[in-house]
Motif scaffolding. Structure first.
Motif, PDB file in Angstrom:
ATOM      1  N   PRO A 142       6.331  -6.273   0.535  1.00 29.65           N
ATOM      2  CA  PRO A 142       7.701  -6.813   0.587  1.00 29.65           C
ATOM      3  C   PRO A 142       8.091  -7.284   1.983  1.00 29.65           C
ATOM      4  O   PRO A 142       8.955  -8.138   2.129  1.00 29.65           O
ATOM      5  N   CYS A 143       7.450  -6.752   2.990  1.00 26.29           N
ATOM      6  CA  CYS A 143       7.798  -7.120   4.378  1.00 26.29           C
ATOM      7  C   CYS A 143       7.281  -8.510   4.735  1.00 26.29           C
ATOM      8  O   CYS A 143       7.729  -9.099   5.716  1.00 26.29           O
ATOM      9  N   HIS A 144       6.345  -9.020   3.959  1.00 28.34           N
ATOM     10  CA  HIS A 144       5.713 -10.303   4.277  1.00 28.34           C
ATOM     11  C   HIS A 144       5.983 -11.345   3.189  1.00 28.34           C
ATOM     12  O   HIS A 144       5.228 -12.306   3.062  1.00 28.34           O
TER      13      HIS A 144
ATOM     14  N   THR B  65       7.937   1.928  13.019  1.00 24.12           N
ATOM     15  CA  THR B  65       6.673   1.485  13.598  1.00 24.12           C
ATOM     16  C   THR B  65       6.582  -0.033  13.659  1.00 24.12           C
ATOM     17  O   THR B  65       6.044  -0.600  14.616  1.00 24.12           O
ATOM     18  N   ALA B  66       7.118  -0.715  12.645  1.00 21.71           N
ATOM     19  CA  ALA B  66       7.015  -2.176  12.630  1.00 21.71           C
ATOM     20  C   ALA B  66       7.767  -2.781  13.811  1.00 21.71           C
ATOM     21  O   ALA B  66       7.206  -3.573  14.580  1.00 21.71           O
ATOM     22  N   SER B  67       9.041  -2.438  13.963  1.00 17.46           N
ATOM     23  CA  SER B  67       9.827  -2.993  15.075  1.00 17.46           C
ATOM     24  C   SER B  67       9.235  -2.555  16.408  1.00 17.46           C
ATOM     25  O   SER B  67       9.243  -3.320  17.386  1.00 17.46           O
TER      26      SER B  67
ATOM     27  N   GLY C 102       3.343  -7.713  10.758  1.00 20.93           N
ATOM     28  CA  GLY C 102       4.624  -7.074  11.073  1.00 20.93           C
ATOM     29  C   GLY C 102       4.754  -5.723  10.404  1.00 20.93           C
ATOM     30  O   GLY C 102       5.176  -4.752  11.024  1.00 20.93           O
ATOM     31  N   CYS C 103       4.374  -5.647   9.113  1.00 22.22           N
ATOM     32  CA  CYS C 103       4.487  -4.365   8.418  1.00 22.22           C
ATOM     33  C   CYS C 103       3.529  -3.378   9.104  1.00 22.22           C
ATOM     34  O   CYS C 103       2.312  -3.601   9.178  1.00 22.22           O
ATOM     35  N   ASP C 104       4.105  -2.330   9.630  1.00 25.85           N
ATOM     36  CA  ASP C 104       3.458  -1.240  10.364  1.00 25.85           C
ATOM     37  C   ASP C 104       2.056  -1.498  10.932  1.00 25.85           C
ATOM     38  O   ASP C 104       1.900  -1.965  12.039  1.00 25.85           O
ATOM     39  N   LYS C 105       1.018  -1.167  10.167  1.00 26.52           N
ATOM     40  CA  LYS C 105      -0.346  -1.168  10.714  1.00 26.52           C
ATOM     41  C   LYS C 105      -0.897  -2.568  10.886  1.00 26.52           C
ATOM     42  O   LYS C 105      -1.939  -2.746  11.522  1.00 26.52           O
TER      43      LYS C 105
ATOM     44  N   SER D  49       0.260  -2.864   2.866  1.00 28.15           N
ATOM     45  CA  SER D  49       1.674  -2.732   2.491  1.00 28.15           C
ATOM     46  C   SER D  49       2.104  -1.277   2.603  1.00 28.15           C
ATOM     47  O   SER D  49       1.708  -0.428   1.791  1.00 28.15           O
ATOM     48  N   GLU D  50       2.922  -1.005   3.584  1.00 26.40           N
ATOM     49  CA  GLU D  50       3.285   0.381   3.906  1.00 26.40           C
ATOM     50  C   GLU D  50       3.843   1.166   2.716  1.00 26.40           C
ATOM     51  O   GLU D  50       3.458   2.314   2.495  1.00 26.40           O
ATOM     52  N   PRO D  51       4.737   0.583   1.914  1.00 27.18           N
ATOM     53  CA  PRO D  51       5.306   1.423   0.845  1.00 27.18           C
ATOM     54  C   PRO D  51       4.343   1.702  -0.298  1.00 27.18           C
ATOM     55  O   PRO D  51       4.511   2.681  -1.012  1.00 27.18           O
ATOM     56  N   PHE D  52       3.357   0.838  -0.490  1.00 24.56           N
ATOM     57  CA  PHE D  52       2.574   0.934  -1.728  1.00 24.56           C
ATOM     58  C   PHE D  52       1.153   1.453  -1.549  1.00 24.56           C
ATOM     59  O   PHE D  52       0.572   1.988  -2.486  1.00 24.56           O
TER      60      PHE D  52
ATOM     61  N   GLY E 179      11.177  -9.333   5.338  1.00 25.31           N
ATOM     62  CA  GLY E 179      11.107  -8.783   6.687  1.00 25.31           C
ATOM     63  C   GLY E 179      10.710  -7.322   6.662  1.00 25.31           C
ATOM     64  O   GLY E 179      10.781  -6.654   5.637  1.00 25.31           O
ATOM     65  N   HIS E 180      10.290  -6.852   7.843  1.00 28.13           N
ATOM     66  CA  HIS E 180       9.853  -5.462   7.940  1.00 28.13           C
ATOM     67  C   HIS E 180      11.048  -4.531   8.124  1.00 28.13           C
ATOM     68  O   HIS E 180      12.194  -4.981   8.282  1.00 28.13           O
ATOM     69  N   CYS E 181      10.794  -3.232   8.123  1.00 22.92           N
ATOM     70  CA  CYS E 181      11.853  -2.237   8.275  1.00 22.92           C
ATOM     71  C   CYS E 181      12.703  -2.573   9.503  1.00 22.92           C
ATOM     72  O   CYS E 181      12.167  -2.933  10.561  1.00 22.92           O
ATOM     73  N   MET E 182      14.027  -2.460   9.346  1.00 26.63           N
ATOM     74  CA  MET E 182      14.919  -2.945  10.414  1.00 26.63           C
ATOM     75  C   MET E 182      15.471  -1.821  11.275  1.00 26.63           C
ATOM     76  O   MET E 182      16.354  -2.033  12.104  1.00 26.63           O
TER      77      MET E 182
HETATM   78 FE1  FES Z   1       6.726  -2.673   5.908  1.00 26.76          FE
HETATM   79 FE2  FES Z   1       8.371  -0.583   6.791  1.00 26.76          FE
HETATM   80  S1  FES Z   1       7.528  -0.970   4.810  1.00 26.76           S
HETATM   81  S2  FES Z   1       7.531  -2.222   7.854  1.00 26.76           S
END
Ligand code: FES
Length: 576
Positions: free
Chosen positions: A58-60, A205-207, A126-129, A90-93, A198-201
């Motif tokens: 979802p972040c991308h 870790t993403a920001s 952008g999403c975390d890792k 994908s961090e959430p999944f 977008g990534h977590c706001m």
């Molecule tokens: Fe992608 Fe937080 S879930 S940055």
């Protein structure tokens, strides 16, 4: 950095497209098959656009469009763009954790660039890792590279209140478990917390990592703070595409950008942002790929002199959208300039100092003045002691101050499943002064070092009003999390680190100011326990998991694979 401008026949891609032989016939005829005329690519830099888009990230979600905008810039500048998809992380999944696959994306990035006719690359993450992974791979390959950050999503909203990714999930989950909000409220929060691409706001870790990438000089100036949904983000994508073409002609390589000074700039930036503890693991891995010997002690030394200026959740109040409107990362860095090496080069050809010159802060509560920081220093702290001989980390800015110096009795869980089964048991012998310990959650133990480190507070204590207590594990913690959580304990319990020897009722002492974490059990008893300890069985016997278990390094060494960090450079492929 001033080198003679490359000639077309010096481009790496020339060996695929430019020479006159049997193989190049195949490369050209197959490019024609894709609808390109030779005038589209002949003598032009081939720009690989490594795109971590997927329908499960979802972040991308905006990355298909952004890839087209990057291509527009590449075409305009006289390059030939080639989009290459890579694993999305994908961090959430992705289970058990994206951290299990960070090095896989790093390997994929490096090998995509090596095996195809790339002259340079745009890294879309952008999403975390995804950010550290793409940068690690690009550093190992060392072709001209520029990072295009995904940008944070817009603020979440619930009944007029702002919601932040992760941070408000943990907060309202605790309130739900304490009986203070209803299932209906929880459902409304679920619908309102993630409103755009977008990534977590929060300063998760993403920001943290996209800001670190900008501070180390790998993005266009100001790129990391632009919200994904803002039209200026699309403009930034096109400008990134334009810039990489010139970088190829000038042969600007990432290892010339990511120097020891650039890494210090990135660490200082992370600290001033109140950034994620995950940045420690990632920046050590990134630095070592660049040949820079970063270790935990350097984080601690820089933390002691760096104020936290960003008032962002989870340490503070605001979100990335507010940060952007307040001036963004350039403005924050301008306030930190004396703590940075402003002569460090960046991908746009200017120094960091030139990029932040004149950047103004428009809201002093979001980006604090030096005289009024959110926290004076110690955005992160590195702990050592008989419980963590190779180190552990804590985020003092995001915990209750009463726990900065604390002694309590351990309540030990052998695994995540053990914890999930017993944590809310009304008969669990735990009180607000107890120290919750989780074993088996490290790089090899879990495996993958998941973000389990914000261990849940037992329900009966939540109902009694407890919202923070000392927790210790060899896991990581989501950058959006908060609390008195000692993380990344090394060596981890799975390989026989002292964390494996802790038993219910042992006294554990934390002293953040002294940077100590001690198990108050005498050496003879610990030796007895060690003699009785047996190594747990490995979870994976084949495939990527088995390779991961054989080669993963400990948290204090950045969790890279030994064979990716060490060894001689890999030669470019022969083209036969
Ligand atoms: Fe992608 Fe937080 S879930 S940055």
């Amino acid at each position: 950095m001033s080198k003679p401008r490359k000639k077309p026949e010096e481009l790496r891609s020339h060996r695929w497209y430019g020479v006159k032989d049997l193989r190049s016939f195949g490369h050209r005829s197959r490019t024609a098959q894709m609808g390109y005329h030779r005038s589209d690519y002949a003598g032009k830099p081939v720009v690989a656009i490594i795109n971590t888009w997927s329908e499960i990230n979802p972040c991308h979600t905006h990355f298909r469009q952004r890839a087209d905008e990057v291509k527009r810039g590449v075409w305009q500048a006289g390059g030939f763009p080639v989009e290459m998809p890579a694993i999305s992380l994908s961090e959430p999944f992705q289970k058990p954790t994206t951290m299990l696959y960070r090095n896989l994306l790093a390997m994929e990035t490096e090998e995509l660039l090596r095996s195809y006719p790339a002259d340079g690359c745009v890294l879309m993450g952008g999403c975390d890792k995804t950010t550290p992974a793409l940068i690690m791979g690009a550093l190992s390959m060392n072709l001209p590279a520029i990072f295009m950050p995904a940008g944070p999503m817009l603020r979440g909203n619930w009944r007029g209140d702002t919601l932040g990714s992760g941070s408000d999930v943990w907060k309202y989950w605790a309130e739900l478990r304490a009986g203070n909000i209803t299932e209906g409220d929880w459902g409304e929060i679920e619908d309102g917390i993630a409103r755009s691409p977008g990534h977590c706001m929060t300063m998760g870790t993403a920001s943290t990592m996209t800001s670190a990438a900008e501070a180390m000089g790998l993005t266009l100036a100001g790129a990391a703070s632009i919200p994904a949904a803002d039209s200026r983000h699309a403009q930034m994508a096109t400008l990134t595409g334009k810039r990489i073409v010139e970088m190829v002609w000038q042969d600007v390589k990432p290892r010339e950008i990511v120097t020891a000074a650039a890494i210090d700039n990135a660490v200082t930036t992370v600290l001033a942002l109140g950034g994620s503890t995950n940045a420690i693991v990632h920046l050590i891995a990134v630095a070592r790929r660049a040949g820079v010997a970063l270790d935990l002690d350097r984080f601690d030394a820089l933390a002691r002199r760096t104020p936290v200026l960003a008032n962002l959740r989870p340490s503070g109040r605001y979100l990335m959208e507010d940060f952007y409107y307040a001036g963004g990362l350039r403005a924050l860095l301008a306030r930190l300039a004396d703590l940075l090496d402003t002569g460090a080069p960046t991908v746009n050809g200017r120094t960091l100092g030139e990029n932040i010159a004149g950047a103004a802060v428009f809201d002093d509560d979001v980006i604090r003045p030096r005289a009024r920081p959110l926290v004076g220093s110690d955005g992160l702290a590195v702990l050592r002691g008989n419980l963590a001989p190779d180190g552990a980390v804590i985020k003092p800015a995001a915990m209750e101050a009463r726990l900065l110096r604390h002694t309590g009795r351990a309540v030990v869980f052998r695994s995540y499943d053990d914890m999930a089964a017993r944590i809310d048991d009304p008969s669990l012998p735990v009180d607000a002064d107890s120290v919750i310990v989780l074993q088996g959650a490290g790089p090899q133990g879990a495996p993958g070092m998941p973000e389990w480190g914000q261990l849940p507070i037992p329900k009966k204590l939540l109902a009694a009003g407890v919202r923070d207590m000392l927790r210790i594990s060899d896991a990581r913690m989501s950058g959006t999390s908060y609390g008195a959580c000692v993380l990344h304990v090394a060596p981890e319990s799975h390989v026989g680190g002292p964390l494996a020897l802790v038993r219910d009722g042992d006294l554990i002492e934390l002293d953040v100011a002294a940077r100590r974490i001690e198990l108050k059990v005498d050496a003879a008893e610990l030796a007895r326990r060690r003699a009785a300890w047996t190594a747990p069985a490995e979870r994976y016997g084949r495939g990527f998991g088995a390779m991961y278990l054989r080669h993963i390094r400990q948290a204090n060494d950045g969790c890279d694979f030994d064979f990716l960090e060490d060894g001689p450079p890999t030669p470019d492929p022969e083209i036969h």
